[in-house]
Design a protein around this motif. Structure first.
Motif, PDB file in Angstrom:
ATOM      1  N   TRP A 182      47.216   3.889 -24.317  1.00  0.00           N
ATOM      2  CA  TRP A 182      46.862   2.617 -23.671  1.00  0.00           C
ATOM      3  C   TRP A 182      48.164   1.689 -23.700  1.00  0.00           C
ATOM      4  O   TRP A 182      49.221   1.927 -24.363  1.00  0.00           O
ATOM      5  CB  TRP A 182      45.652   1.710 -24.556  1.00  0.00           C
ATOM      6  CG  TRP A 182      44.370   2.356 -24.509  1.00  0.00           C
ATOM      7  CD1 TRP A 182      43.936   3.428 -24.955  1.00  0.00           C
ATOM      8  CD2 TRP A 182      43.202   1.657 -23.671  1.00  0.00           C
ATOM      9  NE1 TRP A 182      42.629   3.511 -24.917  1.00  0.00           N
ATOM     10  CE2 TRP A 182      42.254   2.614 -24.116  1.00  0.00           C
ATOM     11  CE3 TRP A 182      43.052   0.525 -22.917  1.00  0.00           C
ATOM     12  CZ2 TRP A 182      40.716   2.139 -23.507  1.00  0.00           C
ATOM     13  CZ3 TRP A 182      41.816   0.213 -22.524  1.00  0.00           C
ATOM     14  CH2 TRP A 182      40.741   1.080 -22.609  1.00  0.00           C
ATOM     15  N   GLU A 210      36.062   2.514 -26.297  1.00  0.00           N
ATOM     16  CA  GLU A 210      35.048   2.786 -25.697  1.00  0.00           C
ATOM     17  C   GLU A 210      34.490   1.913 -24.756  1.00  0.00           C
ATOM     18  O   GLU A 210      34.286   0.805 -25.084  1.00  0.00           O
ATOM     19  CB  GLU A 210      33.781   3.334 -26.597  1.00  0.00           C
ATOM     20  CG  GLU A 210      32.772   3.873 -25.943  1.00  0.00           C
ATOM     21  CD  GLU A 210      31.783   4.674 -26.896  1.00  0.00           C
ATOM     22  OE1 GLU A 210      30.727   5.244 -26.509  1.00  0.00           O
ATOM     23  OE2 GLU A 210      31.852   4.264 -28.220  1.00  0.00           O
ATOM     24  N   PRO A 249      44.121   1.548 -20.016  1.00  0.00           N
ATOM     25  CA  PRO A 249      44.290   3.030 -20.483  1.00  0.00           C
ATOM     26  C   PRO A 249      45.203   3.665 -19.648  1.00  0.00           C
ATOM     27  O   PRO A 249      45.266   3.564 -18.446  1.00  0.00           O
ATOM     28  CB  PRO A 249      42.873   3.573 -20.386  1.00  0.00           C
ATOM     29  CG  PRO A 249      42.284   2.896 -19.193  1.00  0.00           C
ATOM     30  CD  PRO A 249      42.379   1.320 -19.370  1.00  0.00           C
ATOM     31  N   VAL A 288      36.022   4.782 -20.496  1.00  0.00           N
ATOM     32  CA  VAL A 288      36.835   5.603 -21.684  1.00  0.00           C
ATOM     33  C   VAL A 288      35.490   5.974 -22.852  1.00  0.00           C
ATOM     34  O   VAL A 288      34.537   5.098 -22.937  1.00  0.00           O
ATOM     35  CB  VAL A 288      37.724   4.896 -22.423  1.00  0.00           C
ATOM     36  CG1 VAL A 288      38.948   4.908 -21.331  1.00  0.00           C
ATOM     37  CG2 VAL A 288      37.608   3.459 -22.779  1.00  0.00           C
ATOM     38  N   GLN A 294      43.258   7.843 -26.712  1.00  0.00           N
ATOM     39  CA  GLN A 294      43.939   7.888 -25.460  1.00  0.00           C
ATOM     40  C   GLN A 294      45.116   6.883 -25.539  1.00  0.00           C
ATOM     41  O   GLN A 294      45.413   6.045 -26.525  1.00  0.00           O
ATOM     42  CB  GLN A 294      42.986   7.322 -24.277  1.00  0.00           C
ATOM     43  CG  GLN A 294      41.774   7.914 -24.162  1.00  0.00           C
ATOM     44  CD  GLN A 294      42.082   9.520 -23.609  1.00  0.00           C
ATOM     45  OE1 GLN A 294      43.065   9.746 -23.159  1.00  0.00           O
ATOM     46  NE2 GLN A 294      40.965  10.208 -23.697  1.00  0.00           N
ATOM     47  N   GLN A 347      43.358   9.656 -19.758  1.00  0.00           N
ATOM     48  CA  GLN A 347      42.191   9.789 -19.749  1.00  0.00           C
ATOM     49  C   GLN A 347      41.534  11.153 -19.963  1.00  0.00           C
ATOM     50  O   GLN A 347      40.886  11.926 -19.407  1.00  0.00           O
ATOM     51  CB  GLN A 347      41.136   9.111 -18.592  1.00  0.00           C
ATOM     52  CG  GLN A 347      41.226   7.659 -18.526  1.00  0.00           C
ATOM     53  CD  GLN A 347      40.426   7.395 -17.094  1.00  0.00           C
ATOM     54  OE1 GLN A 347      41.066   7.463 -16.057  1.00  0.00           O
ATOM     55  NE2 GLN A 347      39.192   6.765 -17.379  1.00  0.00           N
TER      56      GLN A 347
END
Length: 699
Positions: free
Chosen positions: A129, A112, A140, A122, A127, A143
């Motif tokens: 990465w 985050e 990332p 984010v 997700q 998304q």
């Protein structure tokens, strides 16, 4: 078929290449306490780069200030043994994948970022990465608004494929549910999957499949022409029992075909098998996967996908070895030799099934040759080397290089827990005994450091879960009793009762239709054997377990009043209620050989509830507030019976927000400290039993 080196541990010590053997060890002066558990780092998964020089692994480390355990990506150089931490974030990073050029590692993360921080924002959802192998660049790749479920990387490293959930409620009641959307419906929201790809050249996202099922796992063929998928009707675990399928997506035509499942459904030992661990051969012509059952041996299948009509074979295996597909299936380099983890006599090994695609399957070889215990493993492009996460009775899990040809011992790559070298470790050994019907049963016996055998000890019987699992010969310091209680002066016996893995098909399936019968007899025979051998004090016996171990604890205290204290964790009290409420009811159906309306007599006989009036043992009860596997109503019923009706000393501890396993630092510490206090109160250790020789190393 089995090529094993059975290592006898006469002195209770097993040494491996790279581990410190007794003569080389520093003095063991540290008395183990509960808080030491939280100093242990462990490895959950590993992956090998194309060249085989680099290994990425996920290390789990407790963080007291965050009240949990975090997972980060680490890198080790196989040649130099140098390690590097690549990620530093409380985001539980997982599923690492190397790019073919070894420049990047792709992984899943729930990171985050807030406004003002560099890079794309984010929101803390999972997700894909990537990070460079020098740890300098982190970014990332996806998304997705609702996050990513799982992902894979194409063989050329140019495309990331991933799945995301979507709701799919197309039936006659859709509009009425929407009108009254604040209500909670028994069927819930049906979640299925979309399959996407992102080009790493132009960063375009494309939806390639709007699936009408939920994709639990997928794997891209090395030639990038097909994707194998394990799918279920929705995301509920119950649909994985009996309704999971293997589907193949042709990327050129977008056509999806489904493999015939007759071998493991119609003709299998149970229709409720779980599919897992897809693995493509290097030539993209063969797909391996496993099917695991509760109560029955797991099996491995290979689908030959050359030609129009696929053929599927069940691989031949040694009936004395229990294969564990959950730990992964791996083709060895470009060969048609398939590697799988298997269990044999309280140890996990890596086995190589030679010529797994041939009609005349080759022999099965134990490539770990009895060294230590393997938890999981990875294979790279090389046909010579396997990387494995291994431990033994002297150290927690570390990475080791294994010679796939079995020509030399394993070589240690990491030393995650040097502090353990100074711990006074329990004396640990395999013991066996005969059950009432003559069956040989085995277990792990842990004794206090320095124990000289001159006097019987208070003994706690620690019962493993599953029950299609086993207690293994390894240093397993955890919250369910092992290491901790022997360090406090107790003997601790972990029986591998009937139904345990690693002792052959007949031993494994012998529990079907016999729960609360042969398992109880096997365990009590082990207690008798330890009393006869002057190890256990018959007046100071305790019992504990979690999940099926909790269920068995409940069974033990209804079958006998020999135990002076018990700790029942997430246990079953009523088998019929268990079928009604748990998230994987096929477990109950398999063992009881039917549903409640088909097997009510067996379910009543298997339920401790209906003999609760015989309980005399002071019982501590643990359960997670949100346990879907063994719902808290089971533990509340046990507490009600003991506290409100029978007057047996008891305490019920419900862990707020916890599921079937306790995940927070505070809750795990509380569990250990309550167990210590309970057994110290009802099963006190004498001063003599607590004393140990400070010069004694682990035995």
């Amino acid at each position: 078929m089995r090529q094993l080196v059975f290592v006898l541990i006469a002195a209770g010590m097993l040494c491996m290449v790279g581990a410190r053997c007794p003569g080389a060890e520093a003095a063991r002066t540290h008395e183990i306490v509960a808080e030491d558990y939280f100093t242990i780092d462990t490895i959950s998964e590993c992956v090998v780069s194309e060249s085989g020089q680099l290994i990425a692994y996920v290390a789990l480390r407790w963080e007291k200030e965050r009240d949990g355990r975090n997972a980060d990506i680490w890198l080790v150089d196989a040649a130099t043994r140098s390690t590097r931490r690549l990620t530093f974030n409380p985001a539980s990073d997982s599923s690492p994948r190397f790019s073919p050029d070894e420049e990047w590692i792709y992984f899943l993360s729930a990171r985050e970022t807030s406004a003002g921080q560099p890079g794309p924002a984010v929101d803390g959802s999972v997700q894909v990465w990537r990070v460079s192998v020098d740890g300098a660049r982190l970014m990332p790749i996806t998304q997705e608004p609702d996050g990513v479920d799982t992902f894979d990387l194409s063989a050329d490293g140019e495309t990331v494929f991933y799945t995301g959930e979507r709701q799919h409620d197309e039936d006659e009641w859709k509009e009425l549910r929407a009108k009254h959307e604040t209500l909670i419906y028994g069927r819930g929201t049906r979640c299925v999957s979309n399959l996407y790809k992102v080009s790493l050249n132009d960063w375009r996202k494309t939806k390639i499949l709007e699936c009408e099922r939920y994709i639990r796992e997928f794997s891209i063929a090395p030639d990038s022409e097909r994707i194998a998928m394990l799918t279920t009707p929705d995301d509920r675990l119950i649909t994985n029992e009996g309704k999971s399928t293997v589907e193949i997506l042709n990327l050129a035509s977008s056509e999806v075909s489904r493999l015939d499942d007759a071998l493991w459904r119609k003709n299998g030992p149970s229709p409720y098998g779980w599919l897992e661990s897809l693995a493509w051969s290097a030539d993209s012509n063969h797909l391996a996967f496993g099917v695991s059952y509760d109560g029955h041996p797991s099996e491995v299948y290979v689908a030959d996908l050359v030609g129009v009509n696929p053929t599927i074979r069940q691989l031949r295996r040694d009936k004395e070895i229990t294969v564990v597909p959950e730990a992964g299936l791996r083709w060895l380099g470009s060969t048609h030799d398939l590697c799988v983890r298997g269990e044999w006599h309280a140890r996990g090994h890596v086995y190589r099934i030679n010529k797994a695609t041939a009609e005349e399957q080759g022999e099965t070889v134990d490539v770990t040759q009895g060294q230590g215990n393997t938890l999981t493993f990875a294979c790279g492009k090389s046909e010579e080397t396997i990387v494995a996460v291994m431990d033994d009775i002297t150290h927690p899990p570390d990475l080791f290089l294994i010679d796939a040809k079995g020509r030399q011992p394993a070589s240690r790559l990491t030393r995650l827990n040097p502090q353990v070298d100074e711990w006074k470790l329990p004396q640990m050994q395999l013991v066996d005994w005969r059950s009432k019907d003559g069956t040989v049963v085995q277990g792990i016996l842990e004794l206090p450091p320095g124990y000289d055998g001159e006097r019987p000890l208070p003994m706690i019987v620690e019962l493993h879960g599953g029950p299609t699992a086993a207690s293994l010969l390894r240093l397993r310091f955890w919250i369910y009793g092992r290491v901790l209680f022997p360090s406090r002066g107790y003997a601790l016996l972990s029986p591998n009762y009937r139904g345990s893995t690693g002792y052959g098909d007949q031993f494994l399936t012998g529990l079907i239709g016999n729960k609360n019968k042969v398992d109880v007899v096997d365990i009590l025979a082990g207690v008798d054997a330890m009393v006869e051998r002057k190890i256990a004090d018959p007046e100071k016996l305790g019992v504990m377990g979690w999940s099926n171990g909790g269920y068995l604890t409940n069974c033990m205290i209804t079958n006998t009043d020999r135990f002076k204290a018990a700790s029942s964790g997430a246990g079953v009290f009523d088998v019929i209620m268990q079928w009604s409420a748990e998230d994987t009811p096929g477990h109950v159906v398999n063992f009881q050989q039917g549903t409640p309306w088909m097997a009510s007599a067996r379910m009543l006989a298997a339920s401790p509830l209906f003999a609760a009036d015989s309980i005399k043992t002071p019982t501590l009860i643990h359960v997670g507030e949100r346990d879907a596997r063994c719902p808290p109503e089971q533990s509340r019923a046990l507490f009600r019976a003991l506290y409100d009706y029978l007057g047996v000393p008891t305490e019920l501890i419900t862990y707020p927000g916890a599921g079937h396993g306790l995940t927070s630092y505070k809750q795990r510490l509380a569990k250990m400290e309550w167990d210590i206090a309970w057994f110290d109160r009802y099963l006190p250790v004498s001063v003599e039993a607590k004393q140990s020789d400070p010069t004694t190393a682990a035995r």
